[in-house]
Design an enzyme around this catalytic site. Structure first.
Site, PDB file in Angstrom:
ATOM      1  N   GLU A 242      10.633  32.676  48.512  1.00 44.99           N
ATOM      2  CA  GLU A 242      12.067  32.317  48.675  1.00 44.99           C
ATOM      3  C   GLU A 242      12.412  34.009  50.032  1.00 44.99           C
ATOM      4  OE1 GLU A 242      15.220  29.128  48.460  1.00 44.99           O
ATOM      5  OE2 GLU A 242      14.579  29.988  46.703  1.00 44.99           O
TER       6      GLU A 242
ATOM      7  N   TYR B 237       4.802  29.039  46.165  1.00 43.44           N
ATOM      8  CA  TYR B 237       6.164  28.078  45.913  1.00 43.44           C
ATOM      9  C   TYR B 237       6.175  26.909  46.377  1.00 43.44           C
ATOM     10  CZ  TYR B 237      11.027  26.924  46.868  1.00 43.44           C
ATOM     11  OH  TYR B 237      12.326  26.623  47.168  1.00 43.44           O
TER      12      TYR B 237
ATOM     13  N   ASP C 196       6.071  30.678  41.819  1.00 45.21           N
ATOM     14  CA  ASP C 196       8.076  29.501  41.623  1.00 45.21           C
ATOM     15  C   ASP C 196       6.465  27.718  41.324  1.00 45.21           C
ATOM     16  OD1 ASP C 196       9.996  27.835  41.189  1.00 45.21           O
ATOM     17  OD2 ASP C 196      10.866  28.372  42.503  1.00 45.21           O
TER      18      ASP C 196
ATOM     19  N   ASN D 141       8.173  25.022  40.348  1.00 47.33           N
ATOM     20  CA  ASN D 141       9.097  23.966  40.303  1.00 47.33           C
ATOM     21  C   ASN D 141       9.374  23.016  39.442  1.00 47.33           C
ATOM     22  OD1 ASN D 141      11.688  24.725  42.086  1.00 47.33           O
ATOM     23  ND2 ASN D 141      10.373  24.667  43.995  1.00 47.33           N
TER      24      ASN D 141
ATOM     25  N   ASP E  46      18.098  34.041  41.105  1.00 44.92           N
ATOM     26  CA  ASP E  46      18.525  33.216  40.760  1.00 44.92           C
ATOM     27  C   ASP E  46      17.716  33.207  39.179  1.00 44.92           C
ATOM     28  OD1 ASP E  46      17.227  31.688  41.875  1.00 44.92           O
ATOM     29  OD2 ASP E  46      18.910  30.245  42.555  1.00 44.92           O
TER      30      ASP E  46
END
Length: 266
Positions: free
Chosen positions: A34, A112, A154, A156, A254
């Site tokens: 990101e 990602y 990441d 997810n 975050d």
């Protein structure tokens, strides 16, 4: 050798955090997710001035991945192959670098994975599942090389209930659906090792805390940032850790970094 993953949630907004963390943590290779920047405007000079090498695969305003390292890679590949109908993936979510070590080639991927919400919508949920299937095929091919491989990023995906402070709150979310969790398990079934879980089986290991509802002070987190290792890399695993304290810094992402240490001497 220390290899880390860090979803920075916008390189321009988080550059001071990233530079401070690099100074403190001193990874040899870090995969960023990101970055939310195209390749040309990425602020590479700020890193190069400190001796870091930068490789990016970006797009305007969304997604984007990068590899930052102390020494340049010998090979870089951008984009996860295998999109349906042979079309290239327009979303910048995958970059692979190869570094030469005393123990042989080391491949590191910064990935990602799509979020996938809302569940049931093909444009996002279907894309997530197809992307995971493409990653599965790609991983099979790379594992056949029998080299050290680190799939860092990441994902997810919340793999298990213990990877969320309140798993019941994620029951309807794409990150915790049976299909996405099963796709993650299929990756592990190829012979990949979840480095964090290989070193620590306890509950309360999180890498993401939402900005809303006091998630950080309440420790209402989830573990969605993972480092998966090929057998050749797992054989050289010395340690793995989540650098949770970074979430408490000013203007943090975050997400927080997660890292592995590999013994790469021959």
């Amino acid at each position: 050798m220390k290899i880390a993953t860090f979803n920075i949630n916008g390189i321009k907004a988080r550059i001071e955090v990233l530079l401070a963390w690099l100074d403190e943590s001193q990874p040899d290779i870090v995969g960023l997710q990101e970055i939310k920047s195209q390749d040309e405007p990425f602020p590479r000079a700020a890193f190069e001035e400190k001796g870091w090498h930068v490789e990016t695969h970006g797009q305007k305003g969304f997604n984007g991945v990068a590899l930052i390292s102390k020494i340049p890679p010998s090979e870089v590949n951008r984009g996860l192959p295998g999109e349906e109908k042979g079309e290239p993936d327009e979303q910048a979510r995958f970059i692979e670098g190869v570094w030469e070590t005393d123990a042989g080639p080391l491949r590191v991927v910064s990935l990602y994975l799509p979020n996938g919400n809302p569940v049931g919508e093909d444009r996002k949920w279907g894309y997530k599942l197809r992307w995971m299937e493409r990653l599965h095929r790609w991983s099979q091919e790379r594992l056949a090389l029998e080299e050290m491989l680190v799939l860092a990023g990441d994902y997810n995906v919340i793999p298990e209930p213990r990877d969320a402070r309140h798993p019941e709150n994620w029951a309807g979310d794409a990150l915790f659906q049976p299909e996405s969790r099963a796709a993650f398990r299929r990756l592990l079934a190829l012979g990949l090792t979840d480095a964090i879980r290989a070193c620590d089986g306890s509950e309360g290991l999180f890498t993401f805390w939402d900005y809303q509802a006091g998630a950080w002070p309440k420790n209402n987190g989830i573990r969605i940032d993972h480092l998966l290792l090929s057998p050749e890399a797992a054989d050289r695993l010395l340690s793995a850790d989540i650098e949770k304290h970074v979430r408490g810094w000013e203007k943090p992402s975050d997400h927080v970094p997660a890292a592995v240490n590999l013994r790469v001497e021959s």
